[in-house]
Design an enzyme around this catalytic site. Structure first.
Site, PDB file in Angstrom:
ATOM      1  N   ASP A 158       0.168  -2.050   7.427  1.00  0.00           N
ATOM      2  CA  ASP A 158       0.797  -2.169   9.608  1.00  0.00           C
ATOM      3  C   ASP A 158       0.661  -0.720   9.744  1.00  0.00           C
ATOM      4  OD1 ASP A 158       1.199  -3.347  11.631  1.00  0.00           O
ATOM      5  OD2 ASP A 158       3.239  -4.497  10.586  1.00  0.00           O
TER       6      ASP A 158
ATOM      7  N   TYR B 253       3.334  -4.679  -3.984  1.00  0.00           N
ATOM      8  CA  TYR B 253       3.690  -3.386  -3.209  1.00  0.00           C
ATOM      9  C   TYR B 253       5.060  -3.144  -3.947  1.00  0.00           C
ATOM     10  CZ  TYR B 253       0.692  -4.580   1.008  1.00  0.00           C
ATOM     11  OH  TYR B 253      -0.649  -4.585   1.103  1.00  0.00           O
TER      12      TYR B 253
END
Length: 456
Positions: free
Chosen positions: A84, A146
């Protein structure tokens, strides 16, 4: 237009319509980046993106021919994870067909070093690995890892007088939201005063354990449609598998205490991690039990804000099954070579290396993560109070959306936008906010993506 061959008129030169081409090979490019200056990773014409910057650098370096430099689809560019806007990566994996011996590259210079001279220091190509023709960096990725780093003062309860504090008073006998901290602040303290005071706050062991219990509740295969946008409860692609989540021990940087939350999952939807983090923060700071997590996997649609992109880093995709397949293929090639059915040149041309990070390269990646990702994160937070602005925006939001933050950990009808329907529209508006931040996008952010778009 520049051509890659002998000049017209020279002996053996190609005719203008059949210009000699330098050979292209299908490769995986492992690239790390700080995403702060880019509107996401995937190429989007007219918008600065990470892939756009890398593609332009490869074209300038001669690793992509001029004929292919106008369209990334001509070289089959794809990626393991679509991050993103503002999200960073210790390394991501891109795949494309490229020229491995650009004509202007010095013979003694490694290809990766040469390509990095065309990139800013916030983007690094770590290594380039020949891959099998069928390689797809997204579909063959086993899992993605992540990390989200946040200041622990986000676990402080909402400030007395805020809309969220008032809501908590209605749902329980007392607000139970860090009364000692807020009682120590001067009456009518400003946003800047509060930010300064929060820097000295340190998380207690019970609060840290509550955070760990909450994020662990996400583990397993569940319906995460509440943690993305534009997706219906009945959409099968909302089913995702979270394999491991863990919260680090607290650490202090520039007098501010932080923790990191690690995510290991098969794949993630757009905004999923940022919404998972946001819900965990909201629940812990309001003493909402971890039983709420199971409720969010059901058909009741709730509004969950996005935590700031600032804290999110893609540590890297992993390719266990692909590497196993490569290993098996290499064994067969070794057998053919030993039987003299394959010469050395053919063996080297067909042999493939696994997609793995060696010890020396890992040191470089960790140094990049520290200097270009985490250090920049800490500096930005120190200068701009990004996290404090975000949580302040959440606290003054007016409306019933957060009434799922209650002692029972259940979702009341007042906080549900409907049964199984995708989000659309705003149910309420934030009050005037000191230090407001546009990144929060409360309570709905459907306009940002088409249904089913994946982050990675």
């Amino acid at each position: 237009m520049r051509t890659w061959g002998k000049k017209e008129g020279e002996e053996g030169a190609a005719t203008p319509d059949k210009t000699e081409r330098l050979p292209k090979k299908k490769v995986a490019v492992l690239v790390g980046y700080n995403g702060a200056a880019y509107k996401g990773s995937q190429i989007n014409p007219g918008i600065p993106t990470l892939e756009g910057a890398v593609f332009q650098a490869l074209a300038k370096a001669g690793a992509i021919s001029p004929d292919n430099s106008d369209d990334h689809q001509k070289v089959g560019l794809s990626r393991a994870a679509r991050t993103d806007a503002g999200v960073h990566a210790a390394y991501n994996v891109l795949s494309l067909k490229m020229i491995l011996s650009p004509p202007d590259k010095p013979a003694e210079q490694p290809l990766e070093d040469y390509l990095n001279t065309f990139l800013p220091p916030t983007i690094r190509i770590w290594t380039i690995i020949r891959v099998q023709g069928s390689f797809n960096p997204k579909n063959l990725c086993d899992q993605r890892q992540y990390e989200y780093t946040l200041p622990t003062h986000l676990f402080l309860g909402p400030k007395p007088g805020s809309a969220l504090h008032a809501q908590l008073l209605k749902s329980r006998a007392s607000a139970k939201t860090s009364p000692a901290f807020w009682a120590a602040q001067p009456e009518g303290s400003s946003f800047a005063d509060d930010v300064k005071a929060k820097k000295g706050w340190r998380v207690s062991k019970p609060i840290l354990e509550a955070a760990r219990e909450f994020v662990t509740a996400y583990e397993g295969s569940h319906n995460y449609y509440n943690f993305t946008v534009g997706m219906d409860f009945r959409d099968r692609s909302a089913q995702r598998t979270m394999r491991k989540l863990e919260v680090s021990e607290p650490f202090v940087v520039d007098d501010v205490e932080y923790v990191s939350v690690g995510f290991l999952g098969q794949s993630f939807m757009l905004h999923q991690i940022r919404k998972m983090i946001a819900l965990a923060i909201l629940a812990v700071r309001t003493s909402t039990p971890a039983s709420l997590v199971a409720e969010t996997f059901g058909p009741s649609r709730i509004h969950i804000p996005k935590a700031p992109a600032l804290g999110l880093i893609l540590l890297g995709p992993q390719y266990g099954e692909y590497n196993k397949r490569v290993g098996e293929s290499n064994v067969k090639l070794e057998e053919l070579k030993a039987a003299k059915r394959l010469d050395e040149a053919s063996f080297l041309e067909q042999k493939r290396d696994p997609l793995a990070i060696g010890e020396e390269l890992d040191k470089n990646i960790q140094e990049f993560k520290k200097e270009m990702l985490l250090k920049k994160l800490w500096e930005q937070e120190n200068q701009e109070a990004t996290f404090s602005k975000w949580i302040n925006y959440v606290d003054v939001f007016v409306g019933p959306d957060f009434e799922y933050l209650n002692p029972k950990g259940v979702i009341p009808a007042s906080a549900s936008a409907g049964k199984g329907q995708s989000q659309s529209g705003d149910k309420g508006r934030p009050a005037a906010v000191e230090g407001a931040n546009e990144d929060v996008a409360l309570p709905s952010d459907d306009e940002e993506t088409a249904q089913g778009q994946e982050e990675g």
